[in-house]
Write an enzyme that holds these catalytic residues in place. Structure first.
Site, PDB file in Angstrom:
ATOM      1  N   HIS A   1       0.883  -1.197   0.022  1.00  0.00           N
ATOM      2  CA  HIS A   1       0.077   0.043  -0.128  1.00  0.00           C
ATOM      3  C   HIS A   1       0.691   1.371   0.069  1.00  0.00           C
ATOM      4  O   HIS A   1       0.524   2.359  -0.152  1.00  0.00           O
ATOM      5  CB  HIS A   1      -1.042  -0.101   1.099  1.00  0.00           C
ATOM      6  CG  HIS A   1      -0.493   0.326   2.440  1.00  0.00           C
ATOM      7  ND1 HIS A   1      -0.286  -0.764   3.405  1.00  0.00           N
ATOM      8  CD2 HIS A   1      -0.249   1.556   3.097  1.00  0.00           C
ATOM      9  CE1 HIS A   1       0.326  -0.064   4.774  1.00  0.00           C
ATOM     10  NE2 HIS A   1       0.275   1.241   4.362  1.00  0.00           N
TER      11      HIS A   1
ATOM     12  N   SER B   1       4.747   2.399   7.616  1.00  0.00           N
ATOM     13  CA  SER B   1       4.361   1.312   6.985  1.00  0.00           C
ATOM     14  C   SER B   1       5.506   0.709   6.021  1.00  0.00           C
ATOM     15  O   SER B   1       6.341   1.826   5.352  1.00  0.00           O
ATOM     16  CB  SER B   1       3.447   1.862   5.994  1.00  0.00           C
ATOM     17  OG  SER B   1       1.877   1.776   6.648  1.00  0.00           O
TER      18      SER B   1
ATOM     19  N   ASP C   1       0.236  -7.342   1.631  1.00  0.00           N
ATOM     20  CA  ASP C   1       0.658  -6.032   1.871  1.00  0.00           C
ATOM     21  C   ASP C   1       2.205  -6.174   1.878  1.00  0.00           C
ATOM     22  O   ASP C   1       2.614  -5.494   2.687  1.00  0.00           O
ATOM     23  CB  ASP C   1       0.064  -5.402   2.981  1.00  0.00           C
ATOM     24  CG  ASP C   1       0.076  -3.886   2.946  1.00  0.00           C
ATOM     25  OD1 ASP C   1       0.309  -3.402   1.795  1.00  0.00           O
ATOM     26  OD2 ASP C   1       0.079  -3.363   4.112  1.00  0.00           O
TER      27      ASP C   1
END
Length: 544
Positions: A122, A228, A153
């Site tokens: 993402h 992230s 992910d």
């Protein structure tokens, strides 16, 4: 049974709830171009990218507890040297904030001295340009994506240059209480940060809006948006996990990372240029407030991917894959289960709600491109939409209360948005035509009205269509109607009156049957045919 006179009565009974109209319109946050986007119910956890507002308190400890073992200096120094900031630039469409052309920031870490680095899908999927800020460099370096996994992910990128410091995977005993450190660049800040905590749980639920992982690590080393893709490491600098999710607005101190043991085989495939459980989508599951609209919201599409070849666009909502509804539970689980039971090259049937135009499209990943799956204009005439699409330009109109919106030809400038009486209740309503008196009294002028009312929900659709039937027309029959939100019946009429006009009446309800929608459109010339599809894909309601 409620009686509705054709072309003369319309009403909306909100009954305290927001109604969704015309293939999924709902109240919610607006985009830059005015499109009403579905309101997404918050779920736990949330992605740790830089586009999420900072609601997490600073829990970085000033000093480590005295009982914790002192880390090896070289271990965490290596983590600082190997952890990079990734800036993804491109155009993304967010379900809450709409279309944005700019950049988002995340974190990655190098696993090979040649510049191979790991991050989250993402963070990078759908980006037009990746720039990586390497510790010690004043200028960013370009990078290319080698492989991605939407469901896990994970992504692997190749950073220009070589001679990088690389991290090793942790191979020790993974247990609750293990001391760990989260490295990264939260909130888009170029300054490297390191926080400290312990592993709290080794098999937490990994189902989220944007990923589907069976088990993940839960820890309390504070991470924020922008972390992230960053590494969760031991005091020796070995990678225990890849951070991908933080706490929700409850301000809890629990955060989540993809277990390195589960990630390594996937990372190996991605490093070799193989995508895993991916169609080229940067997306997340969304569910409207009333649950009538759900699916996988596409924020970005990777060039050259099956999603790109299909014709998928940012802002689309994938509602069904291989006949399976996806995203209804607010997670990627159903979508990823379908991918896991097929080869990457298998054709996969798909249904898409194009939110920007309110069209329902169908096609196949690795097969037929998207096309409109239903057109009322085609039901009324053989003239194609392409031949008539330039006949009108369109404007959005609203009723006097602002609750109803619809796009109509600008030439239909005689608009009545005043409330009307329906069974003793004054309700919002809207009609449009070049001349409303002529529309309501003759067959020579085009126009439209629509109704959405809970009071109509208990009526048989056939009986409602009976009340709309025009005595001076010839019915072509009734057929089933369905789209991503509504199901019901429609009836088309031809040879109406002395002009030979055509009329289309639609009666439909959402899955929960809470209310019924009635739409009636009168067509006089071929130029009006394009208006039929435009009206039916744009009529909408907003929260009162």
């Amino acid at each position: 049974m409620t009686t509705i006179h054709p072309r003369r009565s319309l009403a909306l009974f909100c009954a305290g709830a927001t109604l969704i109209a015309a293939c999924g319109g709902s109240s919610g946050s607006g985009s830059a171009d005015g499109t009403t986007l579905p309101t997404v119910a918050p779920t736990n956890p949330v992605p740790t990218d830089a586009t999420v507002p900072d609601t997490t308190p600073d829990t970085t400890p000033d000093t480590a507890p005295a009982t914790d073992p002192a880390p090896e200096a070289g271990g965490l120094d290596a983590v600082a040297a190997a952890t990079v900031q990734i800036v993804a630039q491109g155009t993304f469409v967010d379900p809450e904030f709409g279309a944005t052309e700019g950049s988002g920031s995340g974190t990655g870490f190098v696993i090979d001295g040649s510049g191979i680095a790991v991050t989250n899908n993402h963070v990078v999927a759908g980006a037009g340009l990746l720039q990586v800020y390497v510790p010690g460099d004043d200028e960013p370096r370009n990078a290319k994506i080698l492989g991605v996994s939407e469901c896990s992910d994970l992504a692997v990128i190749d950073i220009d240059g070589d001679g990088y410091t690389a991290l090793d995977w942790y191979s020790g005993d993974l247990r609750p209480g293990l001391d760990v450190y989260a490295a990264g660049y939260p909130l888009g800040d170029p300054e490297y940060t390191l926080t400290r905590g312990i592993v709290a749980k080794i098999a937490a639920n990994g189902e989220t809006q944007w990923a589907s992982v069976d088990d993940v690590l839960e820890h309390d080393a504070a991470i924020q948006p922008g972390n992230s893709g960053g590494p969760l490491v031991t005091a020796d600098g070995e990678v225990v996990g890849i951070n991908y999710a933080g706490g929700s607005n409850t301000n809890t101190d629990q955060f989540f990372a993809i277990d390195a043991a589960d990630a390594q085989s996937i990372v190996s495939a991605l490093s070799a240029g193989e995508d895993v459980e991916s169609l080229g989508i940067n997306g997340q599951a969304v569910v409207s407030d009333d649950g009538s609209v759900f699916g996988l919201w596409v924020s970005g599409v990777t060039s050259g991917s099956p999603a790109n070849d299909l014709g998928l666009e940012p802002g689309d909502i994938v509602t069904r894959l291989e006949g399976i509804s996806v995203g209804a539970d607010g997670s990627m689980a159903d979508y990823c289960d379908v991918l896991r039971t097929h080869d990457s090259t298998d054709p996969l049937s798909v249904e898409v709600l194009r939110y920007s135009t309110q069209e329902v499209l169908s096609g196949e990943f690795n097969g037929a491109p998207l096309e409109q799956s239903f057109s009322f204009a085609a039901e009324l005439d053989d003239t194609s939409a392409e031949e008539t699409s330039t006949a009108y330009d369109y404007v959005q109109i609203t009723d006097d209360t602002g609750l109803l919106t619809v796009s109509v030809p600008s030439a239909w400038s005689d608009i009545d948005g005043a409330g009307i009486e329906l069974e003793g209740t004054t309700a919002p309503s809207v009609q449009a035509s070049p001349d409303l008196d002529a529309y309501n009294g003759t067959w020579g002028t085009p126009g439209m009205f629509f109704i959405a009312s809970a009071s109509l929900a208990d009526d048989d659709p056939n009986l409602l269509l009976d009340t709309l039937a025009a005595a001076q027309c010839t019915s072509t029959g009734r057929e089933e109607y369905s789209d991503a939100v509504f199901s019901g019946l429609f009836e088309a009429f031809e040879n109406c009156g002395e002009t030979g006009a055509q009329v289309l009446n639609v009666v439909a309800s959402p899955e929960d049957g809470a209310y019924a929608v009635v739409v009636s459109i009168q067509v006089v010339t071929d130029a009006d045919l394009d208006a039929v599809d435009t009206i039916l894909r744009t009529f909408n309601t907003t929260e009162g």
